[in-house]
Design a protein around this motif. Structure first.
Motif, short mmCIF file in Angstrom:
data_model
loop_
_atom_site.label_atom_id
_atom_site.label_comp_id
_atom_site.label_asym_id
_atom_site.label_seq_id
_atom_site.Cartn_x
_atom_site.Cartn_y
_atom_site.Cartn_z
N GLU A 111 0.85 -1.24 0.00
CA GLU A 111 -0.11 0.07 0.08
C GLU A 111 0.76 1.27 0.22
OE1 GLU A 111 -3.21 0.14 2.91
OE2 GLU A 111 -3.52 -2.06 2.85
N TRP A 112 0.64 2.11 -0.90
CA TRP A 112 1.54 3.25 -1.05
C TRP A 112 0.53 4.41 -1.80
CZ3 TRP A 112 6.63 3.54 0.46
CH2 TRP A 112 7.38 4.87 0.14
N TRP A 113 0.71 5.57 -1.25
CA TRP A 113 -0.29 6.80 -1.71
C TRP A 113 -0.19 6.92 -3.23
CZ3 TRP A 113 -0.27 11.51 -4.00
CH2 TRP A 113 -1.50 12.14 -3.89
N HIS A 114 1.10 6.77 -3.79
CA HIS A 114 1.45 7.26 -5.16
C HIS A 114 0.98 5.90 -6.08
CE1 HIS A 114 4.02 10.12 -3.36
NE2 HIS A 114 3.57 11.03 -4.33
N LYS A 115 0.66 4.77 -5.39
CA LYS A 115 0.44 3.73 -6.39
C LYS A 115 -1.19 3.74 -6.37
CE LYS A 115 -0.56 -1.43 -5.57
NZ LYS A 115 -0.50 -2.55 -4.46
N GLU A 116 -1.67 4.31 -5.17
CA GLU A 116 -3.25 4.49 -5.18
C GLU A 116 -3.72 5.22 -6.08
OE1 GLU A 116 -5.94 6.76 -2.18
OE2 GLU A 116 -4.93 4.99 -1.24
N ARG A 117 -2.86 6.68 -6.29
CA ARG A 117 -3.34 7.70 -7.18
C ARG A 117 -3.18 7.25 -8.75
NH1 ARG A 117 -6.98 9.69 -5.32
NH2 ARG A 117 -6.84 11.53 -6.69
N ALA A 118 -2.08 6.53 -8.70
CA ALA A 118 -1.73 6.08 -10.09
C ALA A 118 -2.88 5.23 -10.67
CB ALA A 118 -0.39 5.26 -10.11
N GLN A 119 -3.31 4.15 -9.72
CA GLN A 119 -4.36 3.35 -9.92
C GLN A 119 -5.79 4.20 -10.43
OE1 GLN A 119 -4.93 1.21 -6.47
NE2 GLN A 119 -3.75 -0.64 -7.22
N TYR A 120 -5.88 5.31 -9.53
CA TYR A 120 -7.11 5.95 -9.85
C TYR A 120 -7.08 7.03 -11.26
CZ TYR A 120 -9.99 10.00 -9.44
OH TYR A 120 -10.92 11.00 -9.56
N HIS A 121 -5.78 7.43 -11.39
CA HIS A 121 -5.63 8.18 -12.74
C HIS A 121 -5.67 7.24 -13.88
CE1 HIS A 121 -5.18 12.44 -11.29
NE2 HIS A 121 -4.66 12.03 -10.15
N LEU A 122 -5.05 6.26 -13.80
CA LEU A 122 -5.03 5.34 -14.96
C LEU A 122 -6.16 4.79 -15.26
CD1 LEU A 122 -3.17 3.80 -16.98
CD2 LEU A 122 -2.77 1.97 -15.47
N SER A 123 -7.28 4.36 -14.20
CA SER A 123 -8.31 3.99 -14.43
C SER A 123 -9.33 4.92 -15.14
CB SER A 123 -9.02 3.58 -13.12
OG SER A 123 -9.46 4.66 -12.41
N LEU A 124 -9.13 6.28 -14.77
CA LEU A 124 -9.73 7.34 -15.59
C LEU A 124 -9.52 7.34 -16.92
CD1 LEU A 124 -10.10 10.16 -12.73
CD2 LEU A 124 -11.88 8.62 -13.42
N LEU A 125 -8.09 7.43 -17.04
CA LEU A 125 -7.67 7.71 -18.48
C LEU A 125 -8.17 6.24 -19.49
CD1 LEU A 125 -4.03 8.38 -19.16
CD2 LEU A 125 -5.01 6.66 -20.45
N LEU A 126 -8.04 5.03 -19.01
CA LEU A 126 -8.59 3.96 -19.77
C LEU A 126 -9.96 4.24 -19.78
CD1 LEU A 126 -6.32 1.19 -18.27
CD2 LEU A 126 -6.02 2.35 -20.27
N SER A 127 -10.85 4.43 -18.97
CA SER A 127 -12.22 4.65 -19.14
C SER A 127 -12.51 5.73 -20.04
CB SER A 127 -12.80 4.85 -17.74
OG SER A 127 -12.74 3.80 -16.84
N ARG A 128 -11.87 6.83 -20.12
CA ARG A 128 -12.25 8.00 -20.91
C ARG A 128 -11.87 7.76 -22.34
NH1 ARG A 128 -8.91 11.25 -18.16
NH2 ARG A 128 -7.21 11.12 -19.64
N ASN A 129 -10.85 6.71 -22.69
CA ASN A 129 -10.72 6.15 -23.80
C ASN A 129 -11.43 4.69 -24.44
OD1 ASN A 129 -8.41 7.89 -25.18
ND2 ASN A 129 -7.82 7.58 -23.18
#
Length: 539
Positions: free
Chosen positions: A485-503
């Protein structure tokens, strides 16, 4: 069969859980899962084992297992069930003998004692008790590993003597047991990477807690900063005095206070529970400025700004009464923080500048670095990049001189972020490269690179370059193992999921979590959002 542990009684044949003879609510599947885990505490039960036993082989999602495990941990504590990555789950709380049976056996033994042996047994019992009680007590009190003491560059530290002085003060406290760690992570390393290092140090030293300290001397006055670290929580503060003996005595007394409160047994993510515990501690020890500072910080986190302001003013008065310049400056900084959040910007700036002046008067580099961040935030509010750069570079130089490389890294990344906000792209890239150099030259764990990759991904995403952003976010996820568990890992998961969903790449977005094992609450929310955007409401 009846099982007993930590004051609980579980009747597996009836699927009933009791505590203090009161029924504790359990769902049927949770009770079945608990029955399975308790049936063989030495065994690691795989997901297939659990699905077969609890759901009788029905076709249900593995997420059902994770949810039931989470519910049991919520009742018995995070340490009750351990996850073995890619293997399964295992019960951890030791099982106890039935209280009634123990009492019966004790009474039975008492009835059959022969009278002629009473006197002899009395002598033996006195001897046994004197030998037995300390051993029994030691099993019930926490063990603290005292790490090697650090010092700033100006202190000529006799480490052996310093450790011995603090060790003796701690040893005199009956509510804890202390051991000396002959080697291990230093103060700066533990401050920079607690999530990576603490568990390993606890295992290596066979301890419940880690105590890490750093000493500095200024104008013949001793200052000792400390971090008291548990697996899921931490506690820090600073003491000052005229001698090493005085600050060691203060620290030992405070550590005993915190151990007795059981505060560190609580997961730091449970803000409301922590807030209640801190309030109780403050009520019990109203003159303890470290407790009061932690209470203020937590009250801010839960959004009670007016209450935080009143408490910060209380800390200011307390520090003034005790003639403690360090906590007086800290109070000014906390008041400024609250005022800034309440949009009283001019008054907040005055407090930040006053705090910096007061920290400077006692050469408190850590305090100065905290004040610098807030003064830089004030300058950012005014879009004044030259002032931001001057403030943070000055602080970075002080941190270098102190050997505070983690804070140096933090300030350097902050400078890059502010440069990006104010369109100073060349400076932004320069300071990100400088941050990489700090990580490499100080042999920081690879996980710290995620801080830089995250900013690079964010900058690319903000500029509309999704492909570049995706690259950096995936680099972050490649750094971490599934259970980390790591804050930047969690944020990367969040932003990557948004990016992939957006596309419209929903299937790929779901695979972000396919190897994660038991998902955290936040990961579950992200996954739910993907399915929502994918128009899969049942999922």
């Amino acid at each position: 069969m009846d099982y007993y542990f930590r004051g609980y009684q579980f009747k597996s044949d009836q699927l009933v859980l009791l505590k203090m003879e009161q029924t504790v609510s359990l769902r049927a599947n949770e009770a079945k899962l608990l029955t399975l885990l308790l049936s063989d505490p030495q065994r690691v039960f795989s997901k297939d084992d659990i699905l077969e036993s609890v759901w009788a082989g029905k076709n249900v999602a593995e997420q059902s297992i994770f949810q039931n495990i989470s519910h049991l941990r919520a009742i018995f504590g995070d340490d009750s069930i351990i996850t073995h990555p890619k293997k399964g789950y295992q019960w951890q709380i030791p099982l106890e003998e039935s209280p009634k049976r123990a009492t019966t056996e004790k009474n039975s033994n008492r009835r059959f004692k022969s009278i002629p042996l009473v006197a002899a047994l009395g002598v033996l019992l006195v001897t046994a008790v004197s030998l037995f009680i300390p051993k029994q007590t030691s099993l019930n009190i926490p063990v603290i590993a005292l790490m090697p003491i650090s010092a700033n560059g100006e202190v000529s530290l006799d480490e052996k003597n310093s450790v011995q002085v603090l060790f003796e003060k701690l040893t005199n406290k009956k509510s804890l047991s202390v051991i000396q760690a002959k080697e291990g992570s230093n103060f700066g390393e533990l401050q920079a990477s607690p999530g990576l290092l603490v568990e390993g140090e606890l295992i290596k030293n066979k301890s419940d807690l880690i105590l890490s300290t750093k000493i500095r001397i200024y104008e013949s006055k001793y200052f000792i900063s400390f971090n008291l670290l548990a697996k899921h929580n931490s506690w820090k503060g600073i003491f000052s005095g005229q001698s090493l003996d005085e600050v060691s005595r203060q620290l030992a007394q405070h550590v005993e206070r915190m151990i007795s409160s059981n505060f560190l047994d609580t997961n730091k993510g449970n803000l409301k529970r922590i807030n209640a515990q801190l309030q109780l501690l403050h009520d019990k020890f109203p003159k303890d400025m470290i407790i009061l500072q932690h209470l203020i910080e937590n009250v801010k986190k839960v959004g009670l700004l007016n209450e935080a302001h009143l408490l910060a003013e209380q800390l200011k008065q307390l520090a003034s009464n005790q003639n403690n310049a360090g906590y007086l400056a800290t109070a000014q900084l906390l008041i400024g923080d609250v005022l800034f959040r309440q949009k009283y910007y001019t008054k907040a700036k005055e407090k930040f500048q006053l705090a910096a002046t007061e920290f400077s008067a006692i050469n408190d580099i850590n305090g100065l670095s905290n004040a610098a961040i807030w003064n830089a935030i004030s300058a950012l509010f005014d879009n004044n990049y030259p002032a931001i750069k001057k403030i943070l570079l000055s602080s970075i130089e002080l941190l270098k001189s102190e050997g505070a490389y983690f804070q140096e890294l933090d300030h350097t990344i902050t400078l890059a972020v502010y440069a990006n906000k104010l369109k100073q792209v060349e400076d932004r890239d320069f300071y990100l490269a400088e941050a990489k150099r700090i990580i490499d030259s100080n042999n920081f764990p690879k996980e710290h690179r995620s801080r830089i990759y995250f900013q690079q991904g964010l900058f690319a995403e903000m500029s509309g370059d999704d492909a570049e952003a995706e690259k950096y976010y995936r680099w972050i996820l490649d750094i971490f193992s599934p259970e980390q568990e790591w804050w930047h890992k969690e944020r990367a998961q969040y932003h990557l999921s948004l990016l992939l969903s957006r596309n419209k790449r929903f299937a790929e977005a779901v695979t972000i979590f396919e190897n994660e094992g038991e998902l955290t609450a936040k990961e579950n929310v992200i996954l739910a959002r993907i399915y929502k955007n994918w128009d899969k409401p049942s999922e």
